[in-house]
Design an enzyme around this catalytic site. Structure first.
Site, mmCIF file in Angstrom:
data_model
loop_
_atom_site.group_PDB
_atom_site.id
_atom_site.type_symbol
_atom_site.label_atom_id
_atom_site.label_comp_id
_atom_site.label_asym_id
_atom_site.label_seq_id
_atom_site.Cartn_x
_atom_site.Cartn_y
_atom_site.Cartn_z
ATOM 1 C CB CYS A 79 -31.782 28.600 25.997
ATOM 2 S SG CYS A 79 -32.947 29.957 26.125
ATOM 3 C CG HIS B 197 -28.904 29.128 28.654
ATOM 4 N ND1 HIS B 197 -28.638 30.304 27.983
ATOM 5 C CD2 HIS B 197 -30.201 29.205 29.070
ATOM 6 C CE1 HIS B 197 -29.732 31.052 27.983
ATOM 7 N NE2 HIS B 197 -30.686 30.406 28.633
ATOM 8 C CG ASN C 277 -31.644 34.033 29.013
ATOM 9 O OD1 ASN C 277 -31.114 33.674 27.968
ATOM 10 N ND2 ASN C 277 -32.575 33.322 29.619
#
Ligand code: UT7
Length: 317
Positions: free
Chosen positions: A114, A244, A274
């Site tokens: 990520c 993020h 996500n």
């Protein structure tokens, strides 16, 4: 100072969606639990498209929005932890799908989970400095549904598929401050490779959510501080922070630690969940469409995830 500048953005998410109520039919969970713990409502799930397919769609939009001739791209970076295959790199597959096979360029993948997008900005900045006339294409693409166990309620509610892309160019007047770190942790968040004892066993995401939560809340403010110090700025000098999109509670907690208004931290986690390295460029693309990003604005992008890795990029729009 001279640095890369983002010229244009693009994004793509598969049409098919999976909402909290649908997930509640699959595992023992509820819309109430998912939304209150994560801020997520819907995630986009690929129906047969692979990581390069999503990436190509985002890349085409970014290239079109930039107005540059695709043949001028000399660097193609793909950040992903869900590549099409072990090798070749998804970047090479995207190069081919974009019809750029004959264009001389360097194309490779960045595996920083990520944190992929800020890592890619740092790498592109270093490489394009050597060849200022060239354009760079950064694609952050993930089909995480390939590695999600849809019988595990602790992880299957969290992830979605998407891709974001940016076209960058080195500009003598642009500014970019970056940091990138790794903590060498293999236990907290991982997708196992081939099990040498049982080569037929599936490869699914494992995550200690609480540990990742603590790690994010600790390291993200430090990373922001690090790039602010490099730039000689304070948080008040920043227009937007694009974190993020892992959990709305992580974003809220970091906002409190930074002591800034919630409007400064962009959030679209409800519609995508996500999407790992894609989350930041997808958010940037949305902000462009909403007219939020104006020339001269200062934006900090921060990624964190498996590795454990984390990194930030402070840039001027
Ligand atoms: O992009 C990579 C970075 N990833 C992240 O940043 C993730 C960071 N972590 C998180 O977002 C949160 O830790 C989660 C959303 C993953 C979990 O939230 P939590 O508040 O930390 O919950 P927990 O894991 O401590 O679990 C609390 C309870 C447990 O039940 P018991 O043991 O207390 O009876 C879980 O079994 O919630 C249970 N639980 C669920 N209940 C309903 C776990 N998943 C679910 C679920 N629905 N989907």
């Amino acid at each position: 100072m001279g640095a890369i500048k983002i010229l244009a953005t693009g994004a793509y998410a598969p049409e098919h969606t999976l909402d909290n109520d649908q997930l509640s039919q699959m595992v023992d969970t509820s819309d109430e639990w998912i939304f209150s713990r994560t801020g997520m409502k819907v995630r986009h799930i690929s129906q047969g498209e692979n990581t390069s397919d999503l990436g190509v769609k985002a890349a085409r939009i970014a290239i079109q929005n930039s107005g540059i001739a695709p043949e001028k791209i000399g660097l193609l970076l793909v950040s992903t932890f869900t590549p099409d295959c072990y090798t070749p790199a998804t970047a090479c597959i995207i190069q081919e799908k974009l019809g750029l096979a004959q264009v001389p360029m360097m194309a490779f993948d960045i595996s920083a989970a990520c944190s992929g997008f800020p890592y890619a900005l740092k790498i592109a900045n270093a490489l394009l400095k050597e060849t200022p006339g060239q354009y760079g294409l950064i694609v952050s693409s993930e089909v995480i549904s390939k590695v999600v166990d849809y019988t595990d309620r602790s992880t299957c509610i969290l992830f979605g598929d998407a891709a974001g892309a940016v076209v960058v160019q080195y500009d003598e007047n642009a500014m970019l401050y970056t940091c990138a770190h790794s903590r060498a942790d293999k236990e907290t968040l991982y997708v196992p490779g081939v099990d040498m004892q049982d080569q037929t066993s599936p490869s699914y995401i494992y995550m200690n959510g609480r540990e990742v939560f603590k790690f994010a809340v600790e390291t993200v403010p430090q990373a922001i501080d690090e790039v602010l110090k490099q730039a000689g700025l304070t948080i008040d000098g920043i227009d937007y922070i694009v974190l993020h999109q892992a959990n709305a509670r992580i974003i809220a907690s970091i906002q409190k630690r930074l002591g800034c208004k919630s409007e400064k931290l962009y959030m679209n986690i409800a519609e995508y969940a996500n999407t790992s390295s894609a989350s930041i460029p997808v958010a940037l693309d949305e902000m462009v469409h909403k007219g939020m990003l104006k020339k001269g604005m200062k934006v900090v992008c921060v990624g964190f995830g498996a590795g454990l890795t984390w990194g930030a990029a402070l840039l001027e729009w």
